[in-house]
Design a protein around this motif. Structure first.
Motif, PDB file in Angstrom:
ATOM      1  N   GLU A 115      -0.492  47.636  49.022  1.00  7.70           N
ATOM      2  CA  GLU A 115      -1.867  47.326  48.465  1.00  7.70           C
ATOM      3  C   GLU A 115      -1.854  47.087  47.058  1.00  7.70           C
ATOM      4  O   GLU A 115      -2.347  46.181  46.279  1.00  7.70           O
ATOM      5  CB  GLU A 115      -2.847  48.639  48.643  1.00  7.70           C
ATOM      6  N   ARG A 116      -0.923  47.954  46.183  1.00  9.25           N
ATOM      7  CA  ARG A 116      -0.819  47.777  44.857  1.00  9.25           C
ATOM      8  C   ARG A 116       0.254  46.630  44.063  1.00  9.25           C
ATOM      9  O   ARG A 116      -0.237  46.209  43.267  1.00  9.25           O
ATOM     10  CB  ARG A 116      -0.307  49.125  44.001  1.00  9.25           C
ATOM     11  N   LEU A 117       0.666  46.131  45.143  1.00  7.13           N
ATOM     12  CA  LEU A 117       1.432  44.839  44.781  1.00  7.13           C
ATOM     13  C   LEU A 117       1.185  43.856  45.702  1.00  7.13           C
ATOM     14  O   LEU A 117       1.969  42.885  45.603  1.00  7.13           O
ATOM     15  CB  LEU A 117       3.209  45.235  44.936  1.00  7.13           C
ATOM     16  N   SER A 118       0.015  44.012  46.078  1.00  9.91           N
ATOM     17  CA  SER A 118      -0.417  42.765  46.697  1.00  9.91           C
ATOM     18  C   SER A 118      -0.471  41.407  45.918  1.00  9.91           C
ATOM     19  O   SER A 118      -0.120  40.349  46.563  1.00  9.91           O
ATOM     20  CB  SER A 118      -1.714  42.899  47.320  1.00  9.91           C
ATOM     21  N   ASP A 119      -0.603  41.463  44.751  1.00 12.32           N
ATOM     22  CA  ASP A 119      -0.483  40.161  43.932  1.00 12.32           C
ATOM     23  C   ASP A 119       0.870  39.740  43.448  1.00 12.32           C
ATOM     24  O   ASP A 119       0.954  38.762  42.669  1.00 12.32           O
ATOM     25  CB  ASP A 119      -1.434  40.191  42.818  1.00 12.32           C
ATOM     26  N   TRP A 120       1.855  40.423  43.808  1.00  7.90           N
ATOM     27  CA  TRP A 120       3.060  40.202  43.826  1.00  7.90           C
ATOM     28  C   TRP A 120       3.684  39.310  44.477  1.00  7.90           C
ATOM     29  O   TRP A 120       3.381  39.535  45.861  1.00  7.90           O
ATOM     30  CB  TRP A 120       4.113  41.441  43.700  1.00  7.90           C
ATOM     31  N   SER A 121       4.693  38.273  44.508  1.00  2.00           N
ATOM     32  CA  SER A 121       5.430  37.625  45.352  1.00  2.00           C
ATOM     33  C   SER A 121       6.306  38.405  46.108  1.00  2.00           C
ATOM     34  O   SER A 121       6.903  39.382  45.632  1.00  2.00           O
ATOM     35  CB  SER A 121       5.956  36.270  44.683  1.00  2.00           C
ATOM     36  N   ASP A 122       6.920  38.078  47.136  1.00  2.00           N
ATOM     37  CA  ASP A 122       8.028  38.804  47.592  1.00  2.00           C
ATOM     38  C   ASP A 122       9.268  38.539  46.761  1.00  2.00           C
ATOM     39  O   ASP A 122       9.875  39.653  46.912  1.00  2.00           O
ATOM     40  CB  ASP A 122       8.438  37.870  49.090  1.00  2.00           C
ATOM     41  N   ASP A 123       9.415  37.491  46.317  1.00  5.82           N
ATOM     42  CA  ASP A 123      10.704  37.271  45.252  1.00  5.82           C
ATOM     43  C   ASP A 123      10.427  38.213  44.146  1.00  5.82           C
ATOM     44  O   ASP A 123      11.481  38.894  43.712  1.00  5.82           O
ATOM     45  CB  ASP A 123      10.599  35.964  44.627  1.00  5.82           C
ATOM     46  N   GLU A 124       9.136  38.660  43.730  1.00  9.74           N
ATOM     47  CA  GLU A 124       9.032  39.720  42.498  1.00  9.74           C
ATOM     48  C   GLU A 124       9.244  41.095  42.928  1.00  9.74           C
ATOM     49  O   GLU A 124      10.090  41.808  42.270  1.00  9.74           O
ATOM     50  CB  GLU A 124       7.589  39.437  42.091  1.00  9.74           C
ATOM     51  N   VAL A 125       8.966  41.190  44.109  1.00  8.78           N
ATOM     52  CA  VAL A 125       9.109  42.522  44.770  1.00  8.78           C
ATOM     53  C   VAL A 125      10.766  42.968  44.883  1.00  8.78           C
ATOM     54  O   VAL A 125      11.201  43.654  44.553  1.00  8.78           O
ATOM     55  CB  VAL A 125       8.542  42.998  45.998  1.00  8.78           C
ATOM     56  N   ALA A 126      11.288  41.735  45.681  1.00  9.54           N
ATOM     57  CA  ALA A 126      12.837  41.805  45.751  1.00  9.54           C
ATOM     58  C   ALA A 126      13.460  42.075  44.404  1.00  9.54           C
ATOM     59  O   ALA A 126      14.567  42.635  44.315  1.00  9.54           O
ATOM     60  CB  ALA A 126      13.435  40.543  46.478  1.00  9.54           C
ATOM     61  N   GLN A 127      13.021  41.136  43.380  1.00  8.63           N
ATOM     62  CA  GLN A 127      13.680  41.353  41.779  1.00  8.63           C
ATOM     63  C   GLN A 127      13.468  42.832  41.255  1.00  8.63           C
ATOM     64  O   GLN A 127      14.435  43.312  40.950  1.00  8.63           O
ATOM     65  CB  GLN A 127      13.083  40.261  40.849  1.00  8.63           C
ATOM     66  N   LEU A 128      12.453  43.411  41.297  1.00  9.72           N
ATOM     67  CA  LEU A 128      12.207  44.680  40.987  1.00  9.72           C
ATOM     68  C   LEU A 128      12.968  45.696  41.662  1.00  9.72           C
ATOM     69  O   LEU A 128      13.528  46.495  41.062  1.00  9.72           O
ATOM     70  CB  LEU A 128      10.506  45.007  41.315  1.00  9.72           C
ATOM     71  N   THR A 129      13.273  45.534  43.068  1.00 10.26           N
ATOM     72  CA  THR A 129      14.176  46.657  43.950  1.00 10.26           C
ATOM     73  C   THR A 129      15.371  46.328  43.471  1.00 10.26           C
ATOM     74  O   THR A 129      16.229  47.294  43.395  1.00 10.26           O
ATOM     75  CB  THR A 129      13.906  45.983  45.241  1.00 10.26           C
TER      76      THR A 129
END
Length: 168
Positions: A115-129
């Motif tokens: 919900e909170r990261l819904s405006d993040w791309s999959d790549d951005e979430v992967a990069q953060l991880t």
């Protein structure tokens, strides 16, 4: 001086991360505080273990671990049985009720993050991880050198864990 400013901003961001952990904590059931969730998460990820190993993974004193274990055992989420190798030790394992609760906590946490990261791309979430994993490794978190974990369990409350080279 530019380097100092960069690290000062990083320090501010670390402080702000506390707000993320607090919000995750607020969505947890009241009967399952952060320490209990961490115990369940680690047992779900690494499987049955001795209390000493759990204490190492939690990176807390044995007395703190004992309180967390007592809390989850009283609720029937884990069981403690004699260690067949060392009768003085106990082996901790998730019960079916503990696994159900762990699955519920994982779903809640994943839902909140989605919900909170819904405006993040999959790549951005992967990069953060990837960057968070690298940061953790930079602080000598040696979990990666411990026993092979079970298939990944989404983190609950961002538990802090360590894995020393020896297990007891």
């Amino acid at each position: 001086m530019a380097e100092q400013a960069r690290y000062e901003e990083l320090i501010r961001q670390f402080s702000a991360f506390g707000a993320v952990k607090r919000e995750i904590g607020r969505m947890m059931p009241s009967e399952c505080p952060a320490g209990s969730a961490a115990v369940l998460t680690l047992l779900g990820r690494f499987g049955d273990m001795r209390m000493s190993r759990l204490s190492e993974l939690l990176a807390v004193d044995m007395s703190v671990t004992s309180r967390h274990v007592a809390h989850v055992a009283e609720r029937g989420w884990i069981e403690r049985s004699p260690d067949p190798v060392d009768k003085r030790s106990r082996i901790l394992r998730l019960t079916p009720a503990g696994q159900v609760l762990l699955d519920q906590l994982s779903r809640r946490t994943c839902h909140l993050l989605a919900e909170r990261l819904s405006d993040w791309s999959d790549d951005e979430v992967a990069q953060l991880t990837a960057l968070m994993a690298r940061l953790r490794a930079s602080f000598d978190d040696t979990r990666a050198h411990g026993p092979e974990p079970r298939p990944p369990v989404p983190p609950v409350l961002g538990q802090i864990t360590r894995t020393p080279a020896t297990t007891q």
